[in-house]
Scaffold this motif. Structure first.
Motif, PDB file in Angstrom:
ATOM      1  N   LEU A  82       0.828  -1.209   0.000  1.00  0.00           N
ATOM      2  CA  LEU A  82       0.000   0.000   0.000  1.00  0.00           C
ATOM      3  C   LEU A  82       0.861   1.258   0.000  1.00  0.00           C
ATOM      4  O   LEU A  82       0.538   2.240  -0.681  1.00  0.00           O
ATOM      5  CB  LEU A  82      -0.926  -0.021   1.215  1.00  0.00           C
ATOM      6  N   GLY A  83       1.948   1.241   0.766  1.00  0.00           N
ATOM      7  CA  GLY A  83       2.862   2.373   0.737  1.00  0.00           C
ATOM      8  C   GLY A  83       3.510   2.536  -0.626  1.00  0.00           C
ATOM      9  O   GLY A  83       3.660   3.661  -1.133  1.00  0.00           O
ATOM     10  N   ILE A  87       3.456   5.682  -3.440  1.00  0.00           N
ATOM     11  CA  ILE A  87       4.623   6.271  -4.103  1.00  0.00           C
ATOM     12  C   ILE A  87       4.420   6.313  -5.614  1.00  0.00           C
ATOM     13  O   ILE A  87       4.740   7.309  -6.276  1.00  0.00           O
ATOM     14  CB  ILE A  87       5.887   5.466  -3.744  1.00  0.00           C
ATOM     15  N   ILE A  88       3.876   5.242  -6.173  1.00  0.00           N
ATOM     16  CA  ILE A  88       3.652   5.190  -7.628  1.00  0.00           C
ATOM     17  C   ILE A  88       2.654   6.264  -8.056  1.00  0.00           C
ATOM     18  O   ILE A  88       2.877   6.983  -9.046  1.00  0.00           O
ATOM     19  CB  ILE A  88       3.155   3.791  -8.033  1.00  0.00           C
ATOM     20  N   ILE A  89       1.549   6.386  -7.320  1.00  0.00           N
ATOM     21  CA  ILE A  89       0.525   7.377  -7.686  1.00  0.00           C
ATOM     22  C   ILE A  89       1.079   8.787  -7.562  1.00  0.00           C
ATOM     23  O   ILE A  89       0.899   9.634  -8.456  1.00  0.00           O
ATOM     24  CB  ILE A  89      -0.726   7.198  -6.807  1.00  0.00           C
ATOM     25  N   ARG A  90       1.746   9.076  -6.452  1.00  0.00           N
ATOM     26  CA  ARG A  90       2.304  10.422  -6.262  1.00  0.00           C
ATOM     27  C   ARG A  90       3.307  10.767  -7.359  1.00  0.00           C
ATOM     28  O   ARG A  90       3.256  11.847  -7.962  1.00  0.00           O
ATOM     29  CB  ARG A  90       2.989  10.504  -4.900  1.00  0.00           C
ATOM     30  N   MET A 123       0.739  11.631   3.624  1.00  0.00           N
ATOM     31  CA  MET A 123       0.247  10.966   4.832  1.00  0.00           C
ATOM     32  C   MET A 123      -0.048   9.491   4.568  1.00  0.00           C
ATOM     33  O   MET A 123       0.173   8.637   5.430  1.00  0.00           O
ATOM     34  CB  MET A 123      -1.009  11.678   5.342  1.00  0.00           C
ATOM     35  N   TRP A 124      -0.559   9.177   3.377  1.00  0.00           N
ATOM     36  CA  TRP A 124      -0.814   7.778   3.007  1.00  0.00           C
ATOM     37  C   TRP A 124       0.477   6.963   3.064  1.00  0.00           C
ATOM     38  O   TRP A 124       0.525   5.885   3.653  1.00  0.00           O
ATOM     39  CB  TRP A 124      -1.430   7.748   1.610  1.00  0.00           C
ATOM     40  N   TYR A 129       3.923   2.877   5.737  1.00  0.00           N
ATOM     41  CA  TYR A 129       5.287   2.461   6.043  1.00  0.00           C
ATOM     42  C   TYR A 129       5.551   2.479   7.552  1.00  0.00           C
ATOM     43  O   TYR A 129       6.281   1.629   8.071  1.00  0.00           O
ATOM     44  CB  TYR A 129       6.296   3.331   5.306  1.00  0.00           C
ATOM     45  N   SER A 130       4.952   3.427   8.237  1.00  0.00           N
ATOM     46  CA  SER A 130       5.058   3.431   9.695  1.00  0.00           C
ATOM     47  C   SER A 130       4.387   2.199  10.288  1.00  0.00           C
ATOM     48  O   SER A 130       4.911   1.559  11.217  1.00  0.00           O
ATOM     49  CB  SER A 130       4.426   4.705  10.268  1.00  0.00           C
TER      50      SER A 130
END
Length: 398
Positions: A82-83, A87-90, A123-124, A129-130
């Motif tokens: 999901l993280g 990254i891909i979308i951003r 934030m996503w 990742y957190s």
């Protein structure tokens, strides 16, 4: 990549160090993030798809009850996926629409969507990742508690509460401090950003410091369990202990490889920001190392999910099982035979996975030995899953 600098991108009056790396080859950097993230996403999904093994469908995680450690490992990979998707979308949006960054640079800009997308995507990425870091910490705790026989079935509920609660709390608290009084007019200087960096890197440092200690204690406890199982410490027990130790080492190796560049890059950027002139010739080498580690982050951070799948499960191959319909009669016959057979060890010394669910409890003569096998099978399930398949072929199939 996953960096606290993602959130500081969204401030119109961002700090000079953030602006420095943001202006360095932004199109190439976004392309690197998209490429690395896409490869990681596809390979990880390939790893998790059901496979055929030499004409025998493995006793997969769906056919036998899952211990908490198996669920935790899967949750770690899901959070990484999901993280990585964030990254891909951003990176795709920033590469396709450079005006997003340009609009965020205008303090008096009336456009809301660029800032909204920037904050939301950042934030996503940070949240998942957190959460992945917290789940890794829970895995180390769970492995230690299982060996110490202190973990129960309800423990996974506590892990969910701790992981998602702390991940959401730290993410919201750090972002709120960073964007005070507003996103379009963030406070300048390092002081207001320090709480955000602390909340971002706290779980990362926790895993780097606490997990090796917990893994070391778990390995020591495993050695004691193996010695006390039958009163002897044979080559088989020594080999199983080594497999568990290697498994923990691979987990920490992947984690350090994926995130050490973040720590180095952040340290260099803080150092540059404290200098009166970060663009001076004397700091040229420091800037170059910061740019190099910046791109390394863009490659390694999204790859964490795939690398963890290799560390957890090994390479599962490309022989995908396309038919999801199982012959129930065959499985029932197999499970019936398994229920009536005693637990066996395979030649390399690893115990069959989930022996507590396969072995007939009425035939168990030594309760403590059975509990020991359960604990060992849970923390070494990857190595034993393959051995169980081979053993099942040899024992149950014609």
């Amino acid at each position: 990549m996953a960096s606290p600098r993602l959130e500081t991108f969204c401030c119109a009056n961002r700090d000079t160090a953030t602006q420095l790396v943001l202006d360095f080859q932004p199109k190439i950097f976004s392309s690197v993030c998209i490429g690395s993230g896409s490869v990681s996403l596809l390979l990880t999904l390939l790893q998790l798809l059901p496979k055929n093994k030499q004409g025998f469908r493995k006793l997969g995680r769906s056919t036998l009850p899952k211990p908490s450690s198996s669920k935790i490992l899967l949750l770690v990979i899901v959070c990484d996926l999901l993280g990585c998707l964030g990254i891909i979308i951003r990176s795709t949006v920033w590469l396709a629409s450079p005006k997003f960054i340009g609009n965020m640079s205008l303090i008096n800009s009336t456009s809301v969507w660029p800032i909204t997308f920037c904050v939301g995507s950042a934030m996503w990425i940070q949240l998942f990742y957190s959460a992945s870091f917290w789940w890794l910490f829970c895995y180390a705790v769970d492995a230690y508690l299982v060996v110490r026989r202190s973990a129960g079935i309800s423990t996974i509920v506590l892990y969910h509460m701790m992981t998602w609660g702390l991940a959401v709390l730290l993410c919201v608290e750090g972002v709120a401090m960073l964007y005070y009084p507003s996103v379009s007019n963030c406070e300048e200087g390092l002081e207001h950003a320090i709480p955000h960096y602390v909340t971002t890197y706290a779980p990362l440092f926790l895993v780097m410091i606490a997990n090796p200690v917990l893994f070391r204690r778990t390995v020591s406890a495993v050695a004691s369990l193996l010695k006390g199982r039958q009163g002897i410490y044979t080559e088989n027990e020594r080999r199983l202990g080594t497999e568990i130790q290697i498994r923990f080492f691979k987990i920490m190796l992947v984690f350090v490889i994926c995130w050490i560049s973040n720590i180095i890059n952040e340290s260099l950027l803080f150092y540059l920001e404290m200098q009166p002139d970060m663009n001076g010739d004397l700091l040229k080498n420091v800037r170059n190392v910061a740019f190099i580690t910046w791109f390394i982050m863009g490659i390694l951070n999204p790859m964490q999910g795939f690398l963890f799948s290799l560390a957890f499960y090994g390479w599962t191959g490309c022989d995908i099982e396309l038919s999801f319909r199982q012959k129930e009669t065959g499985w029932e016959r197999l499970s019936t035979s398994a229920a009536n057979e005693p637990v066996q060890t395979v030649p390399n010394g690893s115990f069959l996975d989930y022996p507590g669910y396969i072995q007939n409890q009425s035939k168990t003569d030594f309760g403590n030995s059975q509990q020991t096998d359960d604990a060992l099978s849970i923390i070494s399930e990857d190595a034993t899953t393959h051995n169980q398949s081979v053993s099942a072929q040899k024992i149950y199939l014609p």
